[in-house]
Design an enzyme around this catalytic site. Sequence first.
Site, short mmCIF file in Angstrom:
data_model
loop_
_atom_site.label_atom_id
_atom_site.label_comp_id
_atom_site.label_asym_id
_atom_site.label_seq_id
_atom_site.Cartn_x
_atom_site.Cartn_y
_atom_site.Cartn_z
N THR A 168 0.84 -1.19 0.00
CA THR A 168 0.00 0.00 0.00
C THR A 168 0.88 1.24 0.00
OG1 THR A 168 -1.81 -1.08 1.13
CG2 THR A 168 -1.54 1.25 1.61
N ILE A 196 -13.68 -4.60 2.45
CA ILE A 196 -13.21 -3.23 2.58
C ILE A 196 -12.22 -3.20 3.73
CG2 ILE A 196 -13.90 -0.85 3.12
CD1 ILE A 196 -16.61 -1.55 1.74
N GLY A 230 -5.17 -4.67 7.42
CA GLY A 230 -6.30 -3.75 7.53
C GLY A 230 -7.31 -4.11 8.60
#
Length: 311
Positions: A171, A200, A225
């Site tokens: 990322t 998500i 995440g």
Amino acid sequence: MSSVQPILLVHGGAGNVPDCNVQNKLDGVRQAAKEGYRILKETGSVLDSVVAAVKVMEDLEGFNAGRGSVLTIDGTIEMEAQIIEGKNMNAGCVTLLSHIQYPVELARLVMEKTPHTFLGGEAAEEFAKKMGVPFVTQDFLKTKAAEKALAEFKKKGALNPTLTEIGGVGTVGCVAIDSNGHTASATSTGGINGKYRGRIGDTPLLGCGGYADDTIGTVSTTGHGESIMRYNLAQRILNAMTHGKNPQEAVDQETAAMTARVGKDAGAIVLSNKGEVGVGFTSYRMSWAYQVGDELHYGIDKGQKLVDKIS
Ligand code: ASP
């Protein structure tokens, strides 16, 4: 407010970056930091500068954002991004994008051209079309490295995608401060390799993947995440700073606390509203770079701090 030395700091993702990818990563973050800083000096706009730096890395195949994004378990691409500025805390977030060349640019358009803060999926892409942003095919975004990483993930029969499976991409994120102490943060990702479709992550979530508040500072995070969002990592780092920690202490304390409390790894880049820098990670590696004046600082291993003079 007294004058602050402008700084632009980027990261290229936390993870198990193999030795063969180290040089590529360092070249990419240095290129992004220099370009973002050039725009910061030229325009004086922290928003223009963080978008410019992130776009450099969205273009580079060696990073998990835009072109080079990792794949879902079904072999598709679903990208996400956020941007926030610290004066009024205006923000734009996007998720589940499959055909957008520069997700960070779309996040900025959500912030500036809609009454909303977060758009996702097909409707976000319809909005993008109306705004005339560059559309691309999934084939353009997909790289051989991403296909190989997914094949390896499936071969292992793994059902729980984690950071270590990303295969060396990462990322991307950027934080910046201008001479008036105005801050901004932008973060963009393809997510995690082998994720479910529709998953998500933390990256588009304010207070998790990033944040900016001129009364404290600005953060962009990277790492697992699910852990980052459960822990609210970006917000916790800023909170530690309001309680007297400098950015380096805050990032070290809160990434370690997240890993201890909910597991898995993370990293973050931080600037205080005085322009102090913090870079930390619990993962094996995280590439980062920042320019201040004519010096380019960068590194990827724990404790590594290299400096080049820019002529
Ligand atoms: N935080 C990203 C995600 O979980 C992955 C990363 O930072 O590399 O979607």
